[in-house]
Write a protein that holds these residues in place. Structure first.
Motif, PDB file in Angstrom:
ATOM      1  N   ALA A 276      13.922   0.648  21.560  1.00 35.16           N
ATOM      2  CA  ALA A 276      13.979  -0.595  21.860  1.00 35.16           C
ATOM      3  C   ALA A 276      13.917  -1.519  20.732  1.00 35.16           C
ATOM      4  O   ALA A 276      13.265  -1.241  19.856  1.00 35.16           O
ATOM      5  N   LEU A 277      14.706  -2.743  20.786  1.00 34.07           N
ATOM      6  CA  LEU A 277      14.323  -3.720  19.648  1.00 34.07           C
ATOM      7  C   LEU A 277      12.895  -4.154  19.838  1.00 34.07           C
ATOM      8  O   LEU A 277      12.335  -4.609  20.852  1.00 34.07           O
ATOM      9  N   ARG A 278      12.152  -4.362  18.836  1.00 33.92           N
ATOM     10  CA  ARG A 278      10.834  -4.634  18.482  1.00 33.92           C
ATOM     11  C   ARG A 278      10.857  -5.898  17.959  1.00 33.92           C
ATOM     12  O   ARG A 278      10.040  -7.183  18.540  1.00 33.92           O
ATOM     13  N   SER A 279      11.410  -6.411  16.850  1.00 31.62           N
ATOM     14  CA  SER A 279      11.553  -7.688  16.119  1.00 31.62           C
ATOM     15  C   SER A 279      12.259  -7.775  15.019  1.00 31.62           C
ATOM     16  O   SER A 279      13.022  -6.580  14.705  1.00 31.62           O
ATOM     17  N   VAL A 280      12.471  -8.972  14.641  1.00 30.49           N
ATOM     18  CA  VAL A 280      13.379  -9.303  13.441  1.00 30.49           C
ATOM     19  C   VAL A 280      12.384  -9.892  12.455  1.00 30.49           C
ATOM     20  O   VAL A 280      12.085 -10.959  12.628  1.00 30.49           O
ATOM     21  N   ASN A 281      12.147  -9.023  11.291  1.00 33.84           N
ATOM     22  CA  ASN A 281      11.066  -9.434  10.362  1.00 33.84           C
ATOM     23  C   ASN A 281      11.069  -8.902   9.211  1.00 33.84           C
ATOM     24  O   ASN A 281      10.813  -7.699   8.967  1.00 33.84           O
ATOM     25  N   PRO A 282      11.909  -9.579   8.177  1.00 33.14           N
ATOM     26  CA  PRO A 282      12.144  -9.030   6.801  1.00 33.14           C
ATOM     27  C   PRO A 282      10.500  -8.772   6.213  1.00 33.14           C
ATOM     28  O   PRO A 282      10.526  -7.997   5.016  1.00 33.14           O
ATOM     29  N   ASP A 283       9.377  -9.397   6.498  1.00 30.87           N
ATOM     30  CA  ASP A 283       8.235  -9.478   5.921  1.00 30.87           C
ATOM     31  C   ASP A 283       7.591  -8.360   6.313  1.00 30.87           C
ATOM     32  O   ASP A 283       6.104  -8.199   5.856  1.00 30.87           O
ATOM     33  N   ARG A 284       7.747  -7.519   7.232  1.00 32.17           N
ATOM     34  CA  ARG A 284       7.043  -6.513   7.884  1.00 32.17           C
ATOM     35  C   ARG A 284       6.749  -5.385   6.470  1.00 32.17           C
ATOM     36  O   ARG A 284       7.777  -4.954   5.775  1.00 32.17           O
ATOM     37  N   LEU A 285       5.605  -5.114   6.192  1.00 29.67           N
ATOM     38  CA  LEU A 285       5.473  -4.263   5.073  1.00 29.67           C
ATOM     39  C   LEU A 285       5.184  -2.813   5.398  1.00 29.67           C
ATOM     40  O   LEU A 285       4.294  -2.289   5.921  1.00 29.67           O
ATOM     41  N   VAL A 286       6.216  -2.095   5.009  1.00 29.29           N
ATOM     42  CA  VAL A 286       6.115  -0.729   5.165  1.00 29.29           C
ATOM     43  C   VAL A 286       5.800  -0.257   3.921  1.00 29.29           C
ATOM     44  O   VAL A 286       6.222  -0.088   2.612  1.00 29.29           O
ATOM     45  N   ILE A 287       4.571   0.675   3.626  1.00 28.97           N
ATOM     46  CA  ILE A 287       4.074   1.040   2.623  1.00 28.97           C
ATOM     47  C   ILE A 287       4.098   2.577   2.393  1.00 28.97           C
ATOM     48  O   ILE A 287       3.548   3.521   3.542  1.00 28.97           O
ATOM     49  N   LYS A 288       4.568   3.268   1.387  1.00 31.77           N
ATOM     50  CA  LYS A 288       4.555   4.773   1.350  1.00 31.77           C
ATOM     51  C   LYS A 288       3.291   5.103   0.601  1.00 31.77           C
ATOM     52  O   LYS A 288       2.904   4.617  -0.510  1.00 31.77           O
ATOM     53  N   LYS A 289       2.803   6.151   1.179  1.00 31.93           N
ATOM     54  CA  LYS A 289       1.523   6.650   0.570  1.00 31.93           C
ATOM     55  C   LYS A 289       1.855   8.012  -0.034  1.00 31.93           C
ATOM     56  O   LYS A 289       2.374   8.854   0.465  1.00 31.93           O
ATOM     57  N   ILE A 290       1.332   8.294  -1.366  1.00 32.85           N
ATOM     58  CA  ILE A 290       1.356   9.535  -1.958  1.00 32.85           C
ATOM     59  C   ILE A 290      -0.170   9.863  -2.399  1.00 32.85           C
ATOM     60  O   ILE A 290      -1.059   9.113  -2.698  1.00 32.85           O
ATOM     61  N   VAL A 291      -0.391  11.297  -2.500  1.00 32.55           N
ATOM     62  CA  VAL A 291      -1.898  11.589  -2.866  1.00 32.55           C
ATOM     63  C   VAL A 291      -1.513  12.651  -3.962  1.00 32.55           C
ATOM     64  O   VAL A 291      -0.854  13.905  -3.803  1.00 32.55           O
ATOM     65  N   LEU A 292      -2.206  12.426  -4.897  1.00 36.09           N
ATOM     66  CA  LEU A 292      -2.365  13.305  -6.086  1.00 36.09           C
ATOM     67  C   LEU A 292      -3.811  14.054  -5.818  1.00 36.09           C
ATOM     68  O   LEU A 292      -4.806  13.403  -5.764  1.00 36.09           O
ATOM     69  N   SER A 293      -3.630  15.369  -6.211  1.00 39.95           N
ATOM     70  CA  SER A 293      -4.885  16.186  -6.082  1.00 39.95           C
ATOM     71  C   SER A 293      -5.236  16.926  -7.273  1.00 39.95           C
ATOM     72  O   SER A 293      -4.063  17.576  -8.023  1.00 39.95           O
ATOM     73  N   GLY A 294      -6.356  17.218  -7.372  1.00 40.78           N
ATOM     74  CA  GLY A 294      -6.780  18.110  -8.789  1.00 40.78           C
ATOM     75  C   GLY A 294      -8.182  18.970  -8.194  1.00 40.78           C
ATOM     76  O   GLY A 294      -8.453  18.660  -7.166  1.00 40.78           O
ATOM     77  N   TYR A 295      -8.585  19.753  -8.958  1.00 40.18           N
ATOM     78  CA  TYR A 295      -9.665  20.797  -8.664  1.00 40.18           C
ATOM     79  C   TYR A 295     -10.830  20.753  -9.496  1.00 40.18           C
ATOM     80  O   TYR A 295     -10.685  20.651 -10.821  1.00 40.18           O
ATOM     81  N   PRO A 296     -11.936  20.477  -9.197  1.00 45.10           N
ATOM     82  CA  PRO A 296     -13.297  20.432 -10.189  1.00 45.10           C
ATOM     83  C   PRO A 296     -13.375  21.781 -10.652  1.00 45.10           C
ATOM     84  O   PRO A 296     -13.597  22.786 -10.035  1.00 45.10           O
ATOM     85  N   VAL A 297     -13.561  21.891 -11.850  1.00 41.00           N
ATOM     86  CA  VAL A 297     -13.769  23.382 -12.632  1.00 41.00           C
ATOM     87  C   VAL A 297     -15.092  23.205 -12.902  1.00 41.00           C
ATOM     88  O   VAL A 297     -15.621  24.433 -13.270  1.00 41.00           O
ATOM     89  N   ARG A 298     -15.685  22.269 -13.105  1.00 40.72           N
ATOM     90  CA  ARG A 298     -17.233  22.425 -13.578  1.00 40.72           C
ATOM     91  C   ARG A 298     -18.001  21.382 -12.783  1.00 40.72           C
ATOM     92  O   ARG A 298     -17.440  20.120 -12.912  1.00 40.72           O
ATOM     93  N   VAL A 299     -19.102  21.412 -12.221  1.00 40.96           N
ATOM     94  CA  VAL A 299     -19.743  20.555 -11.385  1.00 40.96           C
ATOM     95  C   VAL A 299     -21.338  20.518 -11.916  1.00 40.96           C
ATOM     96  O   VAL A 299     -21.748  21.605 -12.089  1.00 40.96           O
ATOM     97  N   HIS A 300     -21.802  19.074 -11.915  1.00 44.83           N
ATOM     98  CA  HIS A 300     -23.102  19.388 -11.970  1.00 44.83           C
ATOM     99  C   HIS A 300     -23.560  17.951 -11.437  1.00 44.83           C
ATOM    100  O   HIS A 300     -23.343  16.895 -11.800  1.00 44.83           O
ATOM    101  N   LYS A 301     -24.124  18.364 -10.039  1.00 46.11           N
ATOM    102  CA  LYS A 301     -24.758  17.071  -9.265  1.00 46.11           C
ATOM    103  C   LYS A 301     -23.375  16.002  -8.838  1.00 46.11           C
ATOM    104  O   LYS A 301     -22.686  16.377  -8.171  1.00 46.11           O
ATOM    105  N   THR A 302     -23.514  14.992  -9.555  1.00 40.11           N
ATOM    106  CA  THR A 302     -22.587  13.903  -9.129  1.00 40.11           C
ATOM    107  C   THR A 302     -21.272  13.885  -9.980  1.00 40.11           C
ATOM    108  O   THR A 302     -20.540  12.969  -9.710  1.00 40.11           O
ATOM    109  N   ARG A 303     -21.525  14.648 -10.952  1.00 38.12           N
ATOM    110  CA  ARG A 303     -20.503  14.713 -12.131  1.00 38.12           C
ATOM    111  C   ARG A 303     -19.690  15.935 -11.873  1.00 38.12           C
ATOM    112  O   ARG A 303     -19.984  17.036 -11.378  1.00 38.12           O
TER     113      ARG A 303
END
Length: 400
Positions: A276-303
């Motif tokens: 059904a019709l919801r609204s007529v609004n050109p200002d509706r913000l439709v945001i595309k999200k992407i996630v880039l991922s990597g892997y830790p090869v060396r870890v020391h506490k918080t680093r």
């Protein structure tokens, strides 16, 4: 020739099956790893993701609704208060139908409609179509009188057997409320039909039927969050979940139901979604999200030293201000690039485990696809410069 036609049909069927299979695999992958994509190696990430940005918080970070608008937004109409405008449009109709408006025509009156500046081929086609519809109607009335003259009660098949031939329909004229001849970004609440088993991807071509209007569109799906100022784009219309589809379309007022059909050449259109019709609004913000991922090869506490998120040290420096996060809930920052293959050092707000994944979220605003028919009308307007083409392009007359 027949062999060639059969081979072409088989090739088209195989191609269609391959596309459907790829869409199903993409939907399953999106459900298992939402928004995750692989960083391209052939092109730098700062060029591939130049339109994306980082946000501290998707819910509370500001986003200017007038920033980075496409050229098509110069042709759409925006309301200061959509609900108030709809109320006033209905009040105008009420005054016209109850006789309080001296310029209105009362219901039940016979009127003459004059169409100006109609091309000769179009006028000839309309006259021929109307004559065929009138002849079919006269034949149906005569057949009904013959059936009623019999002693037996007529069946439905007896009358419909003399119905109007396929493709012959009369000319239908209907009125529009105020602003309904203008174009805007229309948002429909939409839900996948239970009988439709195939995948529905965002920006997929669908036939939308809403009221007296029907048109082809490629809706952009987004989540149905209440009270939010930004809405995350959905790559697929998931079964059992209500989403919002945004399209460029003529302005309409609720309540207005929606039927969305998937049209495949050579096959019967299938009901893919309802809404059904919801609204007529050109200002509706439709945001595309992407996630880039990597892997830790060396870890020391918080680093940690992270690899496979980027493949170029310049990309690491470009995305250094964007916050990192891990799937175990840690937050961090890039401190400096390491080497020449895109590895970098990062620091987090707590101990990091080596089996964890390091991620970065990027966002960009997306817009619906501009209808092809409107683009063709605008080209005609630029070439001919006629006032009729301008009214058709802005009013979406071809959509009716």
């Amino acid at each position: 020739m027949m062999m060639e036609d059969e081979e072409a049909e088989e090739e088209q069927a195989r191609r269609l099956q391959a596309e459907l299979k790829a869409k199903r695999l993409a939907e399953a992958e999106d459900a298992e790893f939402p928004d995750e994509i692989d960083t391209p190696q052939g092109v730098s990430a700062r060029q591939r993701f130049a339109k994306y940005r980082g946000l501290k918080s998707f819910r509370s970070s500001p986003w200017d609704t007038r920033e980075g608008l496409p050229p098509e937004y110069g042709h759409v109409f925006a309301f200061e208060n959509f609900k108030r405008t709809a109320k006033r449009a209905r009040e105008v109709v009420a005054r016209a139908t109850d006789g309080s408006d001296s310029c209105s025509v009362l219901p039940g009156s016979y009127v003459t409609v004059v169409l100006a500046d109609v091309p000769a081929p179009t006028a000839a086609a309309l006259v021929q179509r109307t004559a065929a519809a009138a002849a079919s109607t006269a034949g149906t009335a005569a057949a009904a009188e013959d059936v009623m003259a019999l002693d037996d009660v007529p069946t439905v098949g007896a009358v419909t057997g003399h119905s109007m031939p396929a493709g012959v329909v009369p000319i239908t004229v209907y009125g529009l409320l105020q602003h309904e001849a203008k174009l805007s970004v229309v948002n429909f609440s939409i839900k996948k039909a239970g009988s439709y088993a195939e995948t529905i991807k965002s920006k997929e071509d669908l036939l939308l039927v809403c009221g007296l209007r029907s048109f082809r569109a490629q809706p952009v799906f987004s989540d149905d969050g209440q009270g939010a100022d930004k809405f995350k784009m959905e790559r697929f219309l998931q079964a059992g979940r209500t989403a919002v589809g945004s399209v460029y379309a003529p302005i309409s007022y609720p309540p207005l139901p929606l039927l969305a059909f998937k049209v495949i050449p050579g096959q019967t259109p299938q009901l893919a979604a309802t809404g059904a019709l919801r609204s007529v609004n050109p200002d509706r913000l439709v945001i595309k999200k992407i996630v880039l991922s990597g892997y830790p090869v060396r870890v020391h506490k918080t680093r940690a030293v992270v690899r496979l998120m980027f493949f170029n040290p310049d990309d690491v420096r470009w995305f250094k201000p964007v916050e990192l996060w891990t799937k175990s809930g840690r937050r961090g920052r890039i401190t400096e690039p390491l080497g020449t293959h895109g590895a970098f050092k990062a620091r987090f707000d707590g101990p990091v485990q080596q089996r964890d994944s390091v991620c970065m979220s990027l966002y960009k605003r997306v817009f619906p696809k501009w209808p092809k028919l409107v683009g063709q009308l605008q080209e005609q307007q630029q070439q001919a410069g006629s006032e009729v083409c301008q009214l058709q392009a802005l009013g979406m007359a071809s959509f009716a």
